[in-house]
Design a protein around this motif. Sequence first.
Motif, short mmCIF file in Angstrom:
data_model
loop_
_atom_site.label_atom_id
_atom_site.label_comp_id
_atom_site.label_asym_id
_atom_site.label_seq_id
_atom_site.Cartn_x
_atom_site.Cartn_y
_atom_site.Cartn_z
N GLU A 162 -1.46 19.51 0.32
CA GLU A 162 -1.64 17.78 1.13
C GLU A 162 -2.36 18.20 2.17
N HIS A 163 -2.40 19.10 3.47
CA HIS A 163 -2.81 19.51 4.29
C HIS A 163 -4.18 19.58 5.26
N GLY A 164 -5.22 20.19 3.72
CA GLY A 164 -6.15 19.75 4.14
C GLY A 164 -6.05 21.39 5.04
N ILE A 165 -7.36 21.82 5.05
CA ILE A 165 -8.13 23.35 5.73
C ILE A 165 -8.30 23.30 7.44
N GLY A 166 -8.51 21.96 7.98
CA GLY A 166 -8.94 22.10 9.42
C GLY A 166 -9.44 23.55 9.71
N ARG A 167 -9.13 24.02 10.59
CA ARG A 167 -10.12 25.20 10.97
C ARG A 167 -8.84 25.68 11.15
N LEU B 65 -7.65 9.15 4.88
CA LEU B 65 -8.52 9.16 4.24
C LEU B 65 -9.36 10.69 4.04
N ALA B 66 -9.60 11.07 5.37
CA ALA B 66 -10.63 11.95 5.79
C ALA B 66 -9.67 13.86 4.95
N THR B 67 -8.70 13.72 5.27
CA THR B 67 -7.54 14.95 4.64
C THR B 67 -7.19 14.04 3.35
N ASN B 68 -7.44 13.47 2.47
CA ASN B 68 -6.47 12.80 1.15
C ASN B 68 -5.35 13.78 0.99
N ALA B 69 -4.65 12.80 2.66
CA ALA B 69 -3.05 12.63 2.60
C ALA B 69 -2.40 12.47 0.93
N GLY B 70 -0.93 13.54 0.78
CA GLY B 70 -0.51 13.12 -0.07
C GLY B 70 0.70 12.08 0.64
N GLY B 71 1.94 12.65 0.34
CA GLY B 71 2.92 11.99 1.10
C GLY B 71 3.92 11.96 0.04
N VAL B 72 4.58 11.26 0.06
CA VAL B 72 6.64 10.97 -1.01
C VAL B 72 6.12 10.42 -2.09
N PHE C 90 1.20 -1.54 0.12
CA PHE C 90 0.05 0.04 -0.17
C PHE C 90 1.15 1.01 -0.06
N PRO C 91 1.03 2.19 -0.99
CA PRO C 91 1.78 2.85 -1.18
C PRO C 91 1.93 4.13 -1.15
N LEU C 92 1.03 4.12 0.27
CA LEU C 92 0.85 5.92 0.43
C LEU C 92 2.17 5.49 1.82
N SER C 93 2.61 6.88 1.48
CA SER C 93 4.29 7.21 2.85
C SER C 93 4.21 8.16 3.66
N LEU C 94 4.14 8.09 5.10
CA LEU C 94 4.31 9.53 5.66
C LEU C 94 5.79 9.25 6.62
N ASN D 45 -3.00 10.58 -4.41
CA ASN D 45 -3.22 10.94 -3.28
C ASN D 45 -3.89 9.89 -2.47
N ALA D 46 -3.98 9.47 -1.34
CA ALA D 46 -5.37 9.22 -0.46
C ALA D 46 -6.42 8.01 -1.56
N ARG D 47 -6.94 9.81 -2.17
CA ARG D 47 -8.34 9.08 -2.56
C ARG D 47 -7.66 8.14 -4.09
#
Length: 460
Positions: free
Chosen positions: A416-421, A142-149, A126-130, A156-158
């Motif tokens: 890649e970090h999202g919006i959050g607050r 997944l909730a943040t659609n993480a990116g990574g290297v 599973f190639p998502l790497s953080l 992306n996670a999506r």
Amino acid sequence: MMNTADTAFLEGLRGQGIDVAPPEPRYLEEPRGRWPGQAAAVARPRSTAEVAQVLRAAHAARVGVVPYGGGTGLVGGQVTPEPGRLLLSLERMTAVRAVDSQSLVIEAGATLEAVHHAAEGVGRRFPLSLASQGTAQIGGCLATNAGGVNVIRYGNARALCLGLEAVLADGTVWNGLTRLRKDNTGYDLRDLMIGAEGTLGVITAAALRLFEPPAVEGVAMFAVPSPAAAVALLGLAQGLFAGCVSAFELIAAQGLAFLRAVGPEVQFPFAEDPPWIVLVELGLPAGMDIEEAFAGLFEAAEDLVTDAVIAQSVGQARAMWALRESIPDANRRIGAISSHDISVPVADLPGFIAEADAVLAGRDVRVNCFGHVGDGNLHYNVFPAEGRARDGYDAAAVKHDIHDLVVRFGGSVSAEHGIGRLKVGDLERYADPAKMALMRALKAAFDPEGILNPGAVLRQ
């Protein structure tokens, strides 16, 4: 006005068998220390059915619920400064429900590292790497659609998710755990949930794509004189090894200087720090020689590259990655005036960096620009001059100047970090008005009482 999770509400959850307790300090912290979180309690359900019970009760009582994953998010989506909210942690939901050579169905509380181990158990990847994969949970990724290297090769996670199970605000369970590659049966609710940061529903399980590991892998570092040379090197690498460039990372000399000054301790690849370093990872088919491949790239790039080091062992490869992954830690120790997770079209990266540097000229600052140049995602972070304090600068002005430039280049102020607050105001400032209207309409449709992660992504 959102109601608070009072004693009666919490006792009601406990009466249904839900584990509810006062939050430990770890639930109220986030990595950059911007917000001291508050919460009435943390609920730790053991199953999707229990998640549904929690949300059903919260919806009826109009109590805000903040989903909490591994706590590694960098934009404050997992903490709330408002008292009386309920934290919802899925850390007990870690089961592997199904696995085969093509896919893995796993619960949202499993760490990314656990996902990797489950995939390796069937000879797949599973190639998502953080850097935070030992703590970050797959539901949060997944909730943040993480990116990574590895976005340059795998997305992306999506792009790595086939289906989801999620609980909606009123406790309804949506079972979308399909493992299909093709499914054109109406609106794609999966893609709505991914990247929504828990504001439309709570992801409880996911069906993930697995990949055959490359037969031959290797890492090298190339010294280049400029970002333009780095982008040109990327084009050469993709031309020579189509589809086989797994990572392509840019590192500035300023990042190396920070590491030398404050640590963490790492191995430096060159006797003298070049202006820029590119870290390249290749994953090649069987029968290809990794050293010959990198040597061929070096030869083809003789006008772009001044030096190169090819990892001769797994240990050396890990040391190269350790240097890259230690840069954020060094940044935290130095203390940024303003940090920017931005993206622009890859071809425009050199122009953006040059103009951003010009915008900051005369402000007496240091810039550490690094990141995933292969997909256009830079972490363009601004620091005080040596000997000066952060509070002597106008951080808001720095951020707006950099973000205005990003938008002028057709880029994104959150790659890649999202919006959050943290970036709610940035979203309002830069997003297309039609997009904002559609997002608000979706939020009202999925969460009419506004209980899901209130204040994240969209202003409450």
